[in-house]
Design a protein around this motif. Structure first.
Motif, PDB file in Angstrom:
ATOM      1  N   TYR A 233       0.678  -1.348   0.033  1.00 43.96           N
ATOM      2  CA  TYR A 233      -0.031   0.077   0.016  1.00 43.96           C
ATOM      3  C   TYR A 233       0.891   1.241   0.113  1.00 43.96           C
ATOM      4  O   TYR A 233       0.572   2.292  -0.774  1.00 43.96           O
ATOM      5  CB  TYR A 233      -1.129   0.119   1.179  1.00 43.96           C
ATOM      6  CG  TYR A 233      -1.713   1.310   1.352  1.00 43.96           C
ATOM      7  CD1 TYR A 233      -2.786   1.669   0.380  1.00 43.96           C
ATOM      8  CD2 TYR A 233      -1.370   2.123   2.333  1.00 43.96           C
ATOM      9  CE1 TYR A 233      -3.435   2.727   0.402  1.00 43.96           C
ATOM     10  CE2 TYR A 233      -2.126   3.519   2.570  1.00 43.96           C
ATOM     11  CZ  TYR A 233      -3.001   3.716   1.550  1.00 43.96           C
ATOM     12  OH  TYR A 233      -3.787   4.901   1.666  1.00 43.96           O
ATOM     13  N   TYR A 237       0.715   3.803  -2.849  1.00 43.24           N
ATOM     14  CA  TYR A 237      -0.067   5.184  -2.683  1.00 43.24           C
ATOM     15  C   TYR A 237       0.456   5.802  -1.421  1.00 43.24           C
ATOM     16  O   TYR A 237       0.460   7.294  -1.553  1.00 43.24           O
ATOM     17  CB  TYR A 237      -1.366   4.835  -2.238  1.00 43.24           C
ATOM     18  CG  TYR A 237      -2.398   5.981  -2.174  1.00 43.24           C
ATOM     19  CD1 TYR A 237      -2.709   6.460  -3.773  1.00 43.24           C
ATOM     20  CD2 TYR A 237      -2.898   6.612  -0.938  1.00 43.24           C
ATOM     21  CE1 TYR A 237      -3.838   7.551  -3.437  1.00 43.24           C
ATOM     22  CE2 TYR A 237      -3.642   7.605  -1.130  1.00 43.24           C
ATOM     23  CZ  TYR A 237      -4.243   8.288  -2.429  1.00 43.24           C
ATOM     24  OH  TYR A 237      -5.161   9.217  -2.294  1.00 43.24           O
ATOM     25  N   ASP A 238       0.965   5.616  -0.624  1.00 36.59           N
ATOM     26  CA  ASP A 238       1.300   6.194   0.765  1.00 36.59           C
ATOM     27  C   ASP A 238       2.469   6.926   0.799  1.00 36.59           C
ATOM     28  O   ASP A 238       2.688   7.849   1.304  1.00 36.59           O
ATOM     29  CB  ASP A 238       0.887   5.489   2.006  1.00 36.59           C
ATOM     30  CG  ASP A 238       0.688   6.187   3.343  1.00 36.59           C
ATOM     31  OD1 ASP A 238       0.359   7.279   3.320  1.00 36.59           O
ATOM     32  OD2 ASP A 238       1.064   5.859   4.222  1.00 36.59           O
ATOM     33  N   ALA A 282      -5.034   0.499  -4.570  1.00 34.90           N
ATOM     34  CA  ALA A 282      -4.648   1.052  -3.441  1.00 34.90           C
ATOM     35  C   ALA A 282      -5.527   1.137  -2.234  1.00 34.90           C
ATOM     36  O   ALA A 282      -5.353   0.690  -1.147  1.00 34.90           O
ATOM     37  CB  ALA A 282      -3.787   2.210  -3.749  1.00 34.90           C
ATOM     38  N   TYR A 283      -6.834   1.757  -2.666  1.00 40.78           N
ATOM     39  CA  TYR A 283      -7.588   1.913  -1.640  1.00 40.78           C
ATOM     40  C   TYR A 283      -8.152   0.591  -1.074  1.00 40.78           C
ATOM     41  O   TYR A 283      -8.367   0.409   0.152  1.00 40.78           O
ATOM     42  CB  TYR A 283      -8.980   2.741  -2.211  1.00 40.78           C
ATOM     43  CG  TYR A 283      -8.401   4.241  -2.499  1.00 40.78           C
ATOM     44  CD1 TYR A 283      -7.645   4.973  -1.949  1.00 40.78           C
ATOM     45  CD2 TYR A 283      -9.263   4.844  -3.432  1.00 40.78           C
ATOM     46  CE1 TYR A 283      -7.206   6.184  -2.149  1.00 40.78           C
ATOM     47  CE2 TYR A 283      -9.127   6.208  -3.658  1.00 40.78           C
ATOM     48  CZ  TYR A 283      -8.016   6.945  -3.184  1.00 40.78           C
ATOM     49  OH  TYR A 283      -7.791   8.162  -3.259  1.00 40.78           O
ATOM     50  N   LEU A 285      -6.474  -2.207  -1.290  1.00 44.77           N
ATOM     51  CA  LEU A 285      -5.396  -2.896  -0.310  1.00 44.77           C
ATOM     52  C   LEU A 285      -5.432  -2.226   1.008  1.00 44.77           C
ATOM     53  O   LEU A 285      -4.969  -2.968   1.969  1.00 44.77           O
ATOM     54  CB  LEU A 285      -4.280  -2.548  -1.105  1.00 44.77           C
ATOM     55  CG  LEU A 285      -2.973  -3.299  -0.604  1.00 44.77           C
ATOM     56  CD1 LEU A 285      -3.134  -4.692  -0.409  1.00 44.77           C
ATOM     57  CD2 LEU A 285      -1.633  -2.944  -1.426  1.00 44.77           C
ATOM     58  N   SER A 286      -5.554  -0.905   1.245  1.00 48.96           N
ATOM     59  CA  SER A 286      -5.759  -0.149   2.591  1.00 48.96           C
ATOM     60  C   SER A 286      -6.679  -0.895   3.316  1.00 48.96           C
ATOM     61  O   SER A 286      -6.525  -1.256   4.467  1.00 48.96           O
ATOM     62  CB  SER A 286      -5.939   1.069   2.366  1.00 48.96           C
ATOM     63  OG  SER A 286      -6.071   1.647   3.534  1.00 48.96           O
ATOM     64  N   GLU A 289      -5.770  -4.715   4.467  1.00 43.81           N
ATOM     65  CA  GLU A 289      -4.636  -4.448   5.528  1.00 43.81           C
ATOM     66  C   GLU A 289      -5.547  -4.134   6.600  1.00 43.81           C
ATOM     67  O   GLU A 289      -5.071  -4.597   7.648  1.00 43.81           O
ATOM     68  CB  GLU A 289      -3.493  -3.414   4.936  1.00 43.81           C
ATOM     69  CG  GLU A 289      -2.576  -3.443   5.899  1.00 43.81           C
ATOM     70  CD  GLU A 289      -2.437  -2.541   7.170  1.00 43.81           C
ATOM     71  OE1 GLU A 289      -2.078  -2.796   8.304  1.00 43.81           O
ATOM     72  OE2 GLU A 289      -3.487  -1.421   6.956  1.00 43.81           O
TER      73      GLU A 289
END
Length: 586
Positions: A233, A237-238, A282-283, A285-286, A289
């Motif tokens: 993630y 993205y982060d 990515a969202y 995956l967040s 997680e």
């Protein structure tokens, strides 16, 4: 009525035609002349004696025996049904049997082929043959019981009893087999119920096992999955300079390029779309997680469930052996086999279905045993009812029969003879619930005892003749054959028996054939036949032939005189022969 008997190429008989009449037909001749051969041929014709190829006259290609009957009306009706013929009273019935050197024989009725059993059945309707062997049979209680049932027309009832008796034995055998396996069945039921309960307690469901395995793998790798998801993630993205951030910059630059050059519009859109897609990934995956939180309780539950299912698999999956693909119902078996390989719990579920069927079958056998008990009770009651009927009717028949036999015995010179019936209950007999035996007292002052203990040969001959006399009064059989009824009796009693035979044969519907050595019996014959051997030829060309000739007038007197005096016939013996004939005719 037997009108004619023809025998050709049988033993020493080359060709003999015997024309018989109503009444008493007597056959006489020297010992060894072939008198018994005549009766033997008659029995062979009727299927009462086994046909032997050795009996064919040497040099002949076949032996032939035939008889012409004029059956009574009642017998004609039964013969019509038996042979599928159109017959009425007075019609002739021609029975023929041929013997061949190969051992084969053939039977025919009025020229139409029939089987030997059919011919034997016809014999039962047409003829009653009595020989010396019947003397010994008469001593057996079982034979006396058969005679009693025959006199009383009880054979149908006796057959019904026999069928029920056989049915009861079969049911009891089945019951014994069930009883033998009762303990084993109970053990199997206990085992199968335990196994079924153990499976049912876990409540396994189809497809559950691979899902639990997958969930257990996830729970076991939770920390590693969470770390990897967080790192991915951040990279996407982060983190500073993440993939999404750099793609956003690239997409912005390409948009400017596309505004200046339309040819860049297509790949610019592709980059922009990819950027949005990765941003959404990515969202997700967040969120993924964030959901990866370790739950010890769930892990314990999944682990416990898997342990329970694995115990079932280790115990019961091995009981199911999938059929190979080449067997019948291959498609169904193959899918089942594949399911067992992917999900071993499927084998446990298959075995549970099998247990249910086995339990139903075993419990059904227990129900069968209960039903069998009821059937045995029902058949036993029916057998008891039939037995009571049979005993009651047999005693009634004996009460009617024995006085009639005593009357005939009195006419045969046994004026003091007394007969009694003895019935003894028996437990295991297809012929009925009782044994029957005739008890006799032949001399005053003696106690009654079984015939086998007291009767002499002459007395047995007279008892048999008395029984035949009673039977003849009621039976439809019109032809009686006696082979040497004079066995073990003397000339004084011969006249008594001769008179009884003549009386027995009186009337147009009754006929008696009798082979005898006694002139006192032969004199009572309405027709008299002499059986003699003739030797023809010389040296090795000699041949022996038996001939049968009717005797009348002088030839009959000569035969009777020779029977009395042997070869030394005198005027006195001829006079005695004429006196015998005169006394018999009177």
């Amino acid at each position: 009525m037997l009108r004619q008997l023809h025998i050709a190429n049988l033993a020493v008989i080359a060709d003999a035609t015997i024309d018989l009449g109503p009444g008493l037909n007597v056959f006489t001749g020297q010992t060894g002349a072939g008198k018994s051969l005549i009766i033997g041929a008659f029995e062979t014709l009727l299927g009462l004696r086994r046909a032997k190829s050795q009996a064919i006259r040497p040099g002949a290609d076949q032996a032939r025996i035939s008889a012409v009957f004029h059956p009574a009306a009642s017998v004609a009706a039964e013969l019509s049904t038996l042979f599928d013929l159109e017959m009425s009273a007075g019609d002739e019935l021609l029975l023929t049997r041929k013997l061949f050197p190969t051992g084969r024989s053939s039977c025919a009725v009025n020229g139409q082929p029939v089987t030997a059993p059919m011919m034997a059945r016809a014999a039962e309707l047409l003829v009653d043959i009595h020989g010396q062997h019947d003397h010994q049979l008469l001593l057996k209680p079982a034979r006396q019981l058969e005679l009693l049932d025959g006199f009383g027309d009880l054979r149908d009832l006796r057959d019904q009893y026999g069928h029920q008796y056989a049915a009861l034995r079969e049911l009891r055998q089945q019951h014994a087999e069930l009883e033998t396996t009762r303990t084993l069945r109970a053990q199997q039921v206990d085992l199968f119920e335990f196994q079924a309960d153990e499976i049912d307690a876990v409540e396994p469901t189809a497809g559950e096992f691979p899902e639990l395995q997958a969930r257990a793998a996830v729970l076991g790798s939770m920390q590693h999955l969470k770390q990897d998801a967080a790192a991915c993630y951040a990279a996407l993205y982060d983190a500073e300079g993440s993939v999404v951030e750099r793609l956003q910059q690239i997409a912005a630059t390409l948009i400017d390029v596309a505004e200046l050059d339309a040819n860049a519009a297509e790949f610019t859109e592709q980059v922009r779309t990819a950027t949005l897609t990765l941003q959404e990934a990515a969202y997700e995956l967040s969120r993924y997680e964030q959901r990866l939180d370790h739950d010890p309780e769930e892990a314990a539950e999944v682990d416990a469930r898997l342990n329970a299912l694995n115990r079932l698999i280790s115990k019961y999956a091995r009981h199911v052996t999938p059929l190979p693909p080449e067997t019948s119902e291959a498609s169904a078996d193959n899918s089942s086999s594949a399911a067992h390989e992917v999900d071993p719990l499927a084998a446990v579920l298959t075995y549970r279905t099998h247990l249910g069927k086995q339990l139903d079958e075993l419990r059904g056998q227990s129900h069968d045993a209960d039903a069998l008990d009821q059937r045995i009770a029902d058949v036993a009651r029916q057998l008891e009812t039939l037995g009571q009927q049979l005993t009651r009717k047999r005693k009634a028949v004996a009460k009617k029969l024995l006085p009639q036999v005593q009357q005939h015995l009195a006419e045969l010179g046994m004026t003091e003879a007394k007969l009694e019936a003895r019935f003894v209950p028996v437990d295991d007999s297809a012929s009925g619930p009782d044994a029957f035996e005739i008890l006799a007292c032949t001399n005053p002052g003696q106690s009654t005892r079984p015939l086998r203990e007291i009767a002499s040969g002459g007395e047995l001959s007279r008892v048999m003749l008395a029984l035949k006399s009673v039977r003849q009064a009621d039976a439809g059989i019109s032809v009686l054959v006696f082979d040497e009824v004079d066995a073990n009796i003397g000339g004084r009693l011969g006249s008594v028996i001769g008179d009884k035979l003549r009386t027995l044969a009186r009337g147009d519907q009754h006929q008696v054939l009798c082979i005898t050595h006694l002139p006192q019996i032969a004199a009572f014959g309405h027709q008299h036949f002499r059986i003699a051997k003739c030797v023809a030829g010389r040296g090795q060309g000699k041949s022996t032939t038996t001939v049968v000739e009717p005797l009348t007038g002088k030839s009959r007197i000569d035969e009777l005189a020779e029977m009395m005096a042997g070869q030394k016939v005198t005027p006195t013996t001829k006079k005695q022969a004429r006196e015998l004939l005169s006394a018999a005719a009177g």
